[in-house]
Design an enzyme around this catalytic site. Structure first.
Site, PDB file in Angstrom:
ATOM      1  N   LYS A 181      53.187 -49.796 -68.905  1.00 23.33           N
ATOM      2  CA  LYS A 181      54.531 -49.791 -69.479  1.00 23.33           C
ATOM      3  C   LYS A 181      55.477 -48.975 -68.606  1.00 23.33           C
ATOM      4  O   LYS A 181      55.118 -47.895 -68.117  1.00 23.33           O
ATOM      5  CB  LYS A 181      54.477 -49.213 -70.894  1.00 23.33           C
ATOM      6  CG  LYS A 181      55.803 -49.209 -71.644  1.00 23.33           C
ATOM      7  CD  LYS A 181      55.592 -48.672 -73.055  1.00 23.33           C
ATOM      8  CE  LYS A 181      56.901 -48.533 -73.814  1.00 23.33           C
ATOM      9  NZ  LYS A 181      56.700 -48.033 -75.189  1.00 23.33           N
ATOM     10  N   SER A 222      56.473 -47.986 -81.624  1.00 22.12           N
ATOM     11  CA  SER A 222      56.599 -48.839 -80.441  1.00 22.12           C
ATOM     12  C   SER A 222      55.331 -49.523 -79.981  1.00 22.12           C
ATOM     13  O   SER A 222      55.372 -50.348 -79.073  1.00 22.12           O
ATOM     14  CB  SER A 222      57.178 -48.023 -79.277  1.00 22.12           C
ATOM     15  OG  SER A 222      58.493 -47.627 -79.574  1.00 22.12           O
ATOM     16  N   SER A 238      59.222 -50.308 -78.451  1.00 19.56           N
ATOM     17  CA  SER A 238      59.658 -50.363 -77.075  1.00 19.56           C
ATOM     18  C   SER A 238      58.648 -50.990 -76.124  1.00 19.56           C
ATOM     19  O   SER A 238      58.943 -51.198 -74.940  1.00 19.56           O
ATOM     20  CB  SER A 238      60.002 -48.954 -76.587  1.00 19.56           C
ATOM     21  OG  SER A 238      58.864 -48.102 -76.624  1.00 19.56           O
TER      22      SER A 238
END
Length: 495
Positions: free
Chosen positions: A102, A202, A178
């Site tokens: 990520k 997230s 996210s």
């Protein structure tokens, strides 16, 4: 040393025995999965049925085909990944399996963009955290960085400096945030497993939106990653997967096993739970708003399934003032934005405007500037107090069943960073009111893909436990996976 070789070996030994819908189906078994999970891919490499290089080449081809439709990657590292795969020096439970990190965490040799235009001139990182090191030690081959909203602030991945990440189940809808890029990549079949992190939902939100399994670990459970400077360490890291066994094996490979670890290591959880649980069903969020009818149906069906499995299920209510909690969490979240804006201002010598930072990021920083001086300490005091209330709540129940989100996956633009600030705040309170409680409490929670809407959109349900209770959650997840499999469901946009 943070990384435990013993933990890796234990995960490797247990991986083949782990029951899953991904095992070869018998005549009465669950429908076959539409794509192999990471455990199966690693097994094929180990059995020399395929090489790591072949897996990487196939993943690159899938990414190149699907990226224009879903925009799950912000950076690729294909050449280096192929070199690593061909070198043949891989070991660990996921040796040779393609992977994404990520883009809120550094990975050596790649730039970290944090989903923002501010980092356009960033240089490749030379260091990475011990937690990211653990992915390399597990044998994963990183093909690039997955997309994220600006600094991970929003539950959708459509940062203004990049193309929006689209949901493979319907590209007009959000993949969540996210960890939206990670979810879109795994759901579409680009990769079988991808790194994710969770500071307010997230991991769970993208899992719920994309039909994946997503476990948020307890605070302090995993090998250290990025510490928070916000007074409460909200964010934890793990992965997004199709199968429970992938998540469990990665958990075993990345949990803390050192003498100072706050929880006793659980190792590889590979079997369904045997004990019966006390389940509290929380339907309405702290704001008092009822969830969308499709979400309510998802939770009600999950409650029935749990009863059918022999668990004791009853309604419960949030034991804290949900509206006050939401306001306090917003103040804490906004203080992080204020810190970031102050840092950018110092680095640039001037205050950034909307050409560099999104209106929502700037709006949160401005919100902090308008608050009384004691607002943040008072919010922190109440949030800290809520931890004890949560712990007491979880003495009456083993797990809490609730929605992950107030709505099914929303259309792109609904909670994007350019929506007028006050309107966006109201939408967020109704949409994401279920997940931040566990971040503040430091407790584990998971999104399990048990429901799809009539229009074909996934709706995950949340099951949360007490701090350190991941073993029970994973055991329960195996039960649910076997009772109501999801691995055969293939999104319209997929490999």
């Amino acid at each position: 040393m943070y990384f435990s070789r013993r933990g890796l070996l234990a995960a490797t030994a247990a991986i083949a025995a782990a029951p899953s819908a991904f095992a070869k189906p018998k005549s009465s078994a669950a429908p076959a999965p539409w794509t192999p999970d990471a455990t199966e891919l690693a097994g094929r490499v180990s059995r020399k049925e395929v090489s790591a290089a072949e897996l990487v080449e196939a993943a690159i081809q899938r990414i190149e085909t699907l990226q224009p439709q879903v925009q799950a990657l912000v950076a690729s590292d294909f050449e280096r990944a192929l070199d690593k795969a061909k070198a043949g020096k891989l070991s660990g439970p996921f040796a040779g399996v393609p992977f994404l990190v990520k883009d809120l965490d550094p990975y050596k040799g790649l730039r970290t963009r944090y989903g923002t235009r501010v980092t356009q001139g960033a240089k490749p990182d030379k260091e990475q955290t011990a937690y990211i090191d653990a992915f390399d030690a597990a044998g994963l081959i990183t093909l690039g960085k997955s997309t994220t909203p600006e600094y991970g602030f929003l539950p959708t991945t459509e940062p203004m400096g990049f193309l929006p990440t689209r949901n493979p189940w319907n590209t007009k809808h959000s993949s969540g945030g996210s960890s939206g890029g990670a979810a879109a990549a795994v759901a579409s079949g680009m990769v079988a497993i991808a790194h994710a992190s969770d500071g307010g939902g997230s991991i769970r939100i993208p899992a719920a939106n994309c039909g994946l399994f997503g476990l948020k670990p307890s605070r302090g459970r995993m090998i250290p990653n990025r510490p928070s400077s916000w007074g409460i360490d909200l964010s934890v890291s793990h992965v997004l997967t199709h199968s429970v066994r992938d998540s469990a094996a990665m958990f075993a490979a990345t949990e803390r096993t050192d003498a100072s670890a706050p929880f006793k290591p659980i190792g590889m959880i590979g079997q369904p739970l045997k004990k019966k649980l006390r389940v509290g069903v929380l339907m309405n969020g702290g704001t008092g708003l009822a969830p969308d009818p499709e979400v309510r149906t998802a939770v009600e069906n999950a409650a029935k399934l749990l009863r059918d499995l022999g668990h004791r299920v009853e309604p419960t209510a949030l034991p804290i003032d949900g509206a006050q909690f939401g306001q306090d969490f917003t103040v804490l979240w906004a203080s992080g934005a204020a810190e970031l804006v102050a840092g950018v201002t110092k680095a640039m010598g001037r205050k950034p405007d909307a050409s560099l930072l999104e209106p929502f990021t700037l709006g949160m920083a401005e919100l902090v500037g308008k608050l009384p001086k004691d607002a943040l300490p008072a919010a922190m005091q109440r949030l800290n107090a809520s931890m004890g209330v949560y712990d007491a709540w979880l003495t009456r129940y083993d797990v809490i069943l609730s929605p992950v989100l107030g709505k099914p996956p929303v259309e792109l633009g609904y909670v994007a960073g350019w929506v007028p600030f006050e309107e966006l705040q109201a939408r967020l309170m109704a949409y994401v009111g279920y997940t931040p409680v566990q971040n503040v409490a430091g407790a584990p929670a998971m999104s399990v893909p048990l429901h799809w809407t009539a229009s074909g959109l996934p709706v995950g349900v949340q099951l949360a436990g007490r701090a350190g209770g991941e073993a029970a959650l994973l055991g329960l997840a195996y039960q649910l996976e076997a009772a109501q499999p999801w691995a055969h469901r293939q999104p319209p946009v997929s490999a």
